[in-house]
Enzyme design. Sequence first.
Site, PDB file in Angstrom:
ATOM      1  N   HIS A   1      55.064 -27.578 -17.046  1.00 50.82           N
ATOM      2  CA  HIS A   1      55.194 -26.141 -17.300  1.00 50.82           C
ATOM      3  C   HIS A   1      54.790 -25.336 -16.058  1.00 50.82           C
ATOM      4  CE1 HIS A   1      55.240 -22.477 -19.698  1.00 50.82           C
ATOM      5  NE2 HIS A   1      54.031 -22.184 -19.255  1.00 50.82           N
TER       6      HIS A   1
ATOM      7  N   TRP B   1      47.841 -13.083 -18.750  1.00 46.45           N
ATOM      8  CA  TRP B   1      47.412 -14.477 -18.808  1.00 46.45           C
ATOM      9  C   TRP B   1      46.435 -14.734 -17.668  1.00 46.45           C
ATOM     10  CZ3 TRP B   1      48.133 -17.562 -22.780  1.00 46.45           C
ATOM     11  CH2 TRP B   1      47.860 -18.919 -22.637  1.00 46.45           C
TER      12      TRP B   1
ATOM     13  N   PHE C   1      55.605 -15.400 -15.774  1.00 47.15           N
ATOM     14  CA  PHE C   1      57.062 -15.435 -15.779  1.00 47.15           C
ATOM     15  C   PHE C   1      57.640 -14.038 -16.013  1.00 47.15           C
ATOM     16  CE2 PHE C   1      61.299 -16.556 -17.405  1.00 47.15           C
ATOM     17  CZ  PHE C   1      61.700 -17.443 -16.422  1.00 47.15           C
TER      18      PHE C   1
END
Length: 162
Positions: A97, A31, A66
């Site tokens: 988030h 990401w 994460f």
Amino acid sequence: MASCLHNLSDYDFQSVPSAEGMQFGIVVSEWNDQVTGALLEGAVRTLKLHGAREEDIQVITVPGSFELVYGAARLVHRQAIDAVIAIGCVIRGDTPHFDYICEGTTQGLAALNTEGTVPVIYGLLTCNTLQQALDRCGGALGNKGDECAVTAIKMAAYRRSI
């Protein structure tokens, strides 16, 4: 020290032990890959600059920040790893988030560090804007990947000394 007050690529070369013979694991998030790819390049370049060989650096990718905790945990359990670098980038959006990902990842990596025998280096950028991230992955403020590699070498040397 805030990175806006210090270039992340600026360090005393002589203060870094040789990385020759050391084994490093790097777990990197896909990401924000424009940022994490540049951080990875900085880390690998710096490890090699201090004597690590290409074959002594294992890189694995995970989908997001994460997942860095799981990836780092798997690398920690490899017999030959002297230090692990976790590289990711989270950029604040319009929802909470950001807070959950940053907090969960930070706590997970910290737990690996305190409960394990292999140092895990925190290379997670937590930025408010894309520009802040770009400034820290080879832009105006240097490359956090360089800093992470130097820290990994120093911690691996410390681990070997105790």
